[in-house]
Design an enzyme around this catalytic site. Structure first.
Site, PDB file in Angstrom:
ATOM      1  N   GLU A 115       9.803  -2.170   4.337  1.00 51.98           N
ATOM      2  CA  GLU A 115       9.071  -2.066   3.064  1.00 51.98           C
ATOM      3  C   GLU A 115      10.020  -1.655   1.939  1.00 51.98           C
ATOM      4  OE1 GLU A 115       4.596  -0.882   4.606  1.00 51.98           O
ATOM      5  OE2 GLU A 115       6.035   0.707   4.288  1.00 51.98           O
ATOM      6  N   GLY A 124       0.833  -1.199   0.000  1.00 51.93           N
ATOM      7  CA  GLY A 124       0.000   0.000   0.000  1.00 51.93           C
ATOM      8  C   GLY A 124       0.864   1.243   0.000  1.00 51.93           C
ATOM      9  N   LYS A 139      -5.328   8.242  -2.098  1.00 57.04           N
ATOM     10  CA  LYS A 139      -3.871   8.311  -1.933  1.00 57.04           C
ATOM     11  C   LYS A 139      -3.180   9.038  -3.096  1.00 57.04           C
ATOM     12  CE  LYS A 139      -4.275   5.842   1.790  1.00 57.04           C
ATOM     13  NZ  LYS A 139      -3.716   4.567   2.071  1.00 57.04           N
ATOM     14  N   GLY A 157       5.017   4.585   5.178  1.00 57.48           N
ATOM     15  CA  GLY A 157       5.469   4.525   6.566  1.00 57.48           C
ATOM     16  C   GLY A 157       4.412   4.921   7.565  1.00 57.48           C
TER      17      GLY A 157
HETATM   18  C1  5RP Z   1       2.879   1.081   6.237  1.00 55.03           C
HETATM   19  C2  5RP Z   1       2.560   1.718   4.946  1.00 55.03           C
HETATM   20  C3  5RP Z   1       1.216   1.443   4.367  1.00 55.03           C
HETATM   21  O1  5RP Z   1       1.377   0.859   3.111  1.00 55.03           O
HETATM   22  C4  5RP Z   1       0.453   2.724   4.238  1.00 55.03           C
HETATM   23  O2  5RP Z   1       0.357   3.320   5.525  1.00 55.03           O
HETATM   24  C5  5RP Z   1      -0.953   2.507   3.660  1.00 55.03           C
HETATM   25  O3  5RP Z   1      -1.743   1.822   4.561  1.00 55.03           O
HETATM   26  P1  5RP Z   1      -3.245   1.429   4.280  1.00 55.03           P
HETATM   27  O4  5RP Z   1      -3.246   0.352   3.241  1.00 55.03           O
HETATM   28  O5  5RP Z   1      -3.711   0.948   5.631  1.00 55.03           O
HETATM   29  O6  5RP Z   1      -3.986   2.667   3.818  1.00 55.03           O
HETATM   30  O7  5RP Z   1       3.345   2.412   4.350  1.00 55.03           O
HETATM   31  O8  5RP Z   1       4.126   1.466   6.715  1.00 55.03           O
END
Ligand code: 5RP
Length: 244
Positions: free
Chosen positions: A109, A88, A127, A101
């Site tokens: 990651e 993500g 996003k 993050g």
């Molecule tokens: C974790 C991340 C996640 O990919 C990011 O926060 C997106 O999260 P979500 O899928 O819950 O919206 O970078 O460190």
């Protein structure tokens, strides 16, 4: 109860990405709610279609989720390189640069994504941004001399033109958050990052900085769910990788 209004978009993106997984692949599994959807679907495919996969988790949280879903994980030290990482993001700009993050897993990651031939981002449409920076930039730092490192980050950001930037150590309740790697995170509110590569390079010069959540030139393809069963797939995937 926390209701995620983007839950169906996340599921749509994850479902699409499942269709890109082929038998025998070595996969990196991201962290977060969208990655969780992907992991759950992957477990179904492994069981129903009998897929044989090698997988590496980007966090303890993901490892636990995957194992509870019945997946068997490997160590990146054994696999060394991967075919594909699916993860993500907190933001993605028009050049495919990311801020990651939000879940605190940025370092692993990035290690896993960089060890992969390809990285595909799965996310909901919220996003997608014109330029990065509304989401506070996570900066993972060593615990030793953390206050001094914080001062150096402030001064570095000032030199980069972020004069009014607020930054704070990430907390959970009254405790500082400690990452899987044993580090702290500083979240910096930069509001608008016009030159993410330069910001990443400069911050990485500070000895106490372990890694930033800026992923520049790493993402190859984005799958953004719309929440109605449809996704936007944004390519192409032949972009050159940056060494940041
Ligand atoms: C974790 C991340 C996640 O990919 C990011 O926060 C997106 O999260 P979500 O899928 O819950 O919206 O970078 O460190």
């Amino acid at each position: 109860m926390i209701i995620d209004k983007h839950a169906s978009s996340k599921r749509d993106a994850a479902e699409y990405a499942l269709g890109l997984v082929r038998d025998g692949m070595r996969l990196g599994l991201g962290t977060g709610a969208t990655a969780d959807c992907f992991i759950d679907g992957l477990a179904r495919r492994v069981i129903d279609d009998g897929l044989s996969l090698s997988m590496v988790a980007t966090s303890h949280r993901t490892r636990t989720r995957a194992e509870q879903a019945g997946l068997k994980l490997s160590d990146l030290n054994d696999l060394r390189d991967l075919d594909l990482t699916i993860d993500g993001t907190d933001e993605i700009d028009i050049h495919f640069n990311l801020i990651k993050g939000g879940g605190g897993a940025l370092l692993r990651e990035k290690i896993v994504a960089q060890a992969s031939k390809e990285m595909i981002v799965i996310a909901d449409q919220s996003k997608r941004v014109e330029s990065l920076g509304k989401f506070p930039l996570p900066i993972e730092i060593d615990r030793f001399g953390a206050q001094a490192t914080s001062d150096m980050i402030k001064s570095c950001l000032h030199h980069l033109g972020f004069h009014e930037c607020r930054q704070e150590f990430r907390r959970s309740g009254d405790k500082l958050v400690v990452t899987d790697g044993g580090h702290y995170i500083i979240d910096a509110e930069l509001l608008r990052i016009d030159h993410p590569k330069e910001v990443a390079i400069q911050l990485n010069q500070i000895p106490g900085v372990v890694e930033t959540g800026l992923f520049v030139g790493i993402c190859d393809l984005a799958v953004l769910g719309r929440g109605n069963g449809e996704v936007d797939v944004i390519g192409p995937n032949e972009k050159a990788r940056s060494d940041v």
